[in-house]
Motif scaffolding. Structure first.
Motif, short mmCIF file in Angstrom:
data_model
loop_
_atom_site.label_atom_id
_atom_site.label_comp_id
_atom_site.label_asym_id
_atom_site.label_seq_id
_atom_site.Cartn_x
_atom_site.Cartn_y
_atom_site.Cartn_z
N ALA A 111 18.56 8.63 4.20
CA ALA A 111 17.86 9.91 4.14
C ALA A 111 16.91 9.80 3.11
CB ALA A 111 18.27 12.31 4.13
N SER A 112 16.33 8.70 2.74
CA SER A 112 15.17 8.35 1.82
C SER A 112 13.97 7.56 2.24
CB SER A 112 15.79 7.36 0.69
OG SER A 112 16.55 6.83 1.68
N LYS A 113 13.50 8.35 3.35
CA LYS A 113 12.06 7.98 4.49
C LYS A 113 10.90 8.18 3.27
CE LYS A 113 14.20 10.49 7.86
NZ LYS A 113 14.29 11.52 9.42
N ALA A 114 10.80 9.35 2.58
CA ALA A 114 9.60 9.30 2.09
C ALA A 114 9.43 7.82 0.58
CB ALA A 114 9.60 10.65 0.71
N ASP A 115 10.67 7.86 -0.28
CA ASP A 115 10.43 6.89 -1.05
C ASP A 115 10.35 5.82 -0.35
OD1 ASP A 115 11.89 8.97 -2.75
OD2 ASP A 115 13.92 8.55 -2.43
N TYR A 116 10.77 5.27 0.65
CA TYR A 116 10.54 4.00 1.73
C TYR A 116 9.19 3.50 1.90
CZ TYR A 116 9.80 0.61 4.97
OH TYR A 116 9.75 -0.18 6.28
N ILE A 117 8.30 4.70 2.03
CA ILE A 117 6.94 5.22 3.05
C ILE A 117 6.52 4.33 0.96
CG2 ILE A 117 4.77 6.87 2.88
CD1 ILE A 117 6.47 5.13 5.50
N ARG A 118 6.49 5.22 0.31
CA ARG A 118 6.27 5.30 -1.82
C ARG A 118 5.56 3.74 -1.58
NH1 ARG A 118 8.23 10.15 -2.81
NH2 ARG A 118 9.81 9.56 -3.51
N THR A 119 7.55 3.26 -1.37
CA THR A 119 7.24 1.44 -0.97
C THR A 119 6.39 0.97 -0.77
OG1 THR A 119 9.32 1.17 -0.02
CG2 THR A 119 9.48 1.36 -2.27
N ARG A 120 5.50 1.40 0.53
CA ARG A 120 5.05 0.47 1.89
C ARG A 120 3.39 0.16 1.06
NH1 ARG A 120 7.38 -2.62 5.04
NH2 ARG A 120 5.22 -2.29 5.92
N ALA A 121 3.00 -1.12 1.67
CA ALA A 121 1.94 -0.54 0.87
C ALA A 121 0.54 -0.14 2.30
CB ALA A 121 0.98 -2.24 0.71
N GLN A 122 -0.98 1.15 2.21
CA GLN A 122 -1.40 0.76 3.08
C GLN A 122 -2.00 -0.46 3.10
OE1 GLN A 122 -0.65 3.83 4.74
NE2 GLN A 122 0.90 4.56 3.38
N ASP A 123 -3.29 -0.17 4.10
CA ASP A 123 -3.54 -1.28 4.65
C ASP A 123 -5.20 -1.32 3.90
OD1 ASP A 123 -5.18 1.38 5.63
OD2 ASP A 123 -5.46 -0.18 7.40
N ASP A 124 -5.88 -1.95 3.52
CA ASP A 124 -6.89 -1.68 3.10
C ASP A 124 -8.02 -1.07 3.09
OD1 ASP A 124 -5.38 -4.04 0.81
OD2 ASP A 124 -7.45 -5.49 1.25
N GLU A 125 -8.22 -0.69 3.98
CA GLU A 125 -9.84 0.11 4.72
C GLU A 125 -8.87 1.51 4.18
OE1 GLU A 125 -12.14 -0.63 6.28
OE2 GLU A 125 -11.45 -2.52 5.19
N PHE A 126 -7.67 1.91 4.21
CA PHE A 126 -7.33 3.04 3.84
C PHE A 126 -7.89 3.21 2.32
CE2 PHE A 126 -4.05 5.72 1.04
CZ PHE A 126 -5.01 6.54 1.16
N TYR A 127 -7.95 1.90 1.12
CA TYR A 127 -8.20 2.44 -0.55
C TYR A 127 -9.62 2.68 -0.18
CZ TYR A 127 -3.41 1.38 -0.87
OH TYR A 127 -1.54 1.29 -0.74
N LYS A 129 -11.98 3.59 1.93
CA LYS A 129 -12.59 4.92 2.08
C LYS A 129 -12.24 5.97 0.78
CE LYS A 129 -12.49 8.32 5.66
NZ LYS A 129 -12.54 9.05 5.04
N LEU A 130 -11.47 5.68 0.05
CA LEU A 130 -10.99 6.41 -0.74
C LEU A 130 -12.64 6.25 -1.97
CD1 LEU A 130 -7.15 6.41 -1.31
CD2 LEU A 130 -8.70 8.56 -0.64
N VAL A 131 -12.14 5.07 -1.84
CA VAL A 131 -13.20 4.52 -3.18
C VAL A 131 -14.84 5.04 -2.49
CG1 VAL A 131 -14.79 2.66 -4.32
CG2 VAL A 131 -12.22 2.43 -3.77
N ILE A 132 -14.74 4.51 -0.72
CA ILE A 132 -16.20 4.77 -0.52
C ILE A 132 -16.38 6.38 0.01
CG2 ILE A 132 -17.64 5.10 1.64
CD1 ILE A 132 -17.79 2.28 0.12
N ASP A 133 -15.94 7.78 -0.66
CA ASP A 133 -15.92 8.92 -0.62
C ASP A 133 -15.79 8.93 -1.54
OD1 ASP A 133 -14.73 9.36 2.60
OD2 ASP A 133 -13.07 9.72 2.21
N ARG A 176 -18.58 -8.03 -1.35
CA ARG A 176 -19.18 -8.83 -0.67
C ARG A 176 -19.28 -8.28 0.61
NH1 ARG A 176 -14.13 -13.43 -2.94
NH2 ARG A 176 -15.45 -13.65 -4.91
N ARG A 177 -19.21 -7.61 1.22
CA ARG A 177 -19.31 -6.70 2.48
C ARG A 177 -20.95 -5.26 1.98
NH1 ARG A 177 -13.39 -4.46 4.83
NH2 ARG A 177 -12.44 -6.73 5.28
N GLU A 178 -21.03 -5.78 1.17
CA GLU A 178 -21.86 -5.05 0.83
C GLU A 178 -22.00 -3.46 1.40
OE1 GLU A 178 -25.63 -6.91 2.44
OE2 GLU A 178 -25.17 -9.19 0.88
N ARG A 179 -20.63 -2.80 0.48
CA ARG A 179 -21.01 -1.75 0.73
C ARG A 179 -20.92 -1.60 -0.65
NH1 ARG A 179 -15.70 -0.35 4.55
NH2 ARG A 179 -16.80 1.95 4.63
#
Length: 195
Positions: A111-127, A129-133, A176-179
């Motif tokens: 029952a430590s699923k939330a802790d597991y997700i916090r240790t997993r990296a998200q894909d770079d597109e997620f990060y 999008k946060l910067v672009i937003d 480098r992607r000119e974004r």
């Protein structure tokens, strides 16, 4: 211990006790022989989380040695190399030495699923999008603002230095992607959306 017949004082009783505790990943006592005529013994308290271990034993058919090793992993304590090999082969831990974390199957069983997700990296597109937003909303951002935006969203399995490097690599990739583009200096960047 000798008075309670817990160890054999004539033979290898203390040696056997140390060997058994080491095999079972229990804390070893420390001896201080600094004072003549006296031995100072420090016995550490239990390091096993009984609730976590009990849940693992009930939810899985793991041997006790693996349960104790997983308990150490979830507490971010070191484990022996042979335990690392065994747990990785079984798919019970993920990550790289010295920063291991329990796998999704163990997280689900405990029952430590939330802790597991916090240790997993998200894909770079997620990060990205946060910067672009952020840049779309506020027009520009310096490195400290981008760090504040992303640091707590990056995997808990990364060290602070690794998080800083990841953010730097992400900004480089976006440039480098000119974004995005840097309108400041290399030492004091000011990031803006590319036109």
């Amino acid at each position: 211990m000798a008075e309670l017949n817990m160890i054999d004082t004539m033979g290898y009783g203390i040696h056997d006790m140390f060997a058994r505790q080491a095999r079972r990943y229990l804390p070893m006592p420390d001896y201080d022989l600094g004072e003549s005529g006296a031995v100072r013994l420090t016995i550490y308290g239990g390091v096993v989380d009984p609730a976590y271990s009990r849940l693992l034993i009930q939810q899985t058919d793991l041997p006790l040695a693996d349960v104790l090793a997983l308990d150490r992993v979830q507490k971010q304590l070191p484990i022996p190399d042979e335990a690392i090999t065994r747990l990785k082969r079984a798919g019970l831990i993920e990550g790289r030495k010295p920063r291991f974390y329990v796998s999704a199957s163990v997280a689900k069983a405990t029952a430590s699923k939330a802790d597991y997700i916090r240790t997993r990296a998200q894909d770079d597109e997620f990060y990205a999008k946060l910067v672009i937003d952020y840049l779309h909303q506020f027009g520009q951002a310096n490195r400290a603002e981008i760090d504040k935006l992303l640091i707590d969203k990056l995997s808990d399995a990364l060290t602070p230095e690794q998080k800083q490097r990841k953010i730097g690599n992400l900004l480089t990739k976006l440039r480098r992607r000119e974004r995005i583009l840097n309108t400041g200096s290399r030492g004091k960047p000011e990031w803006k959306l590319a036109e």
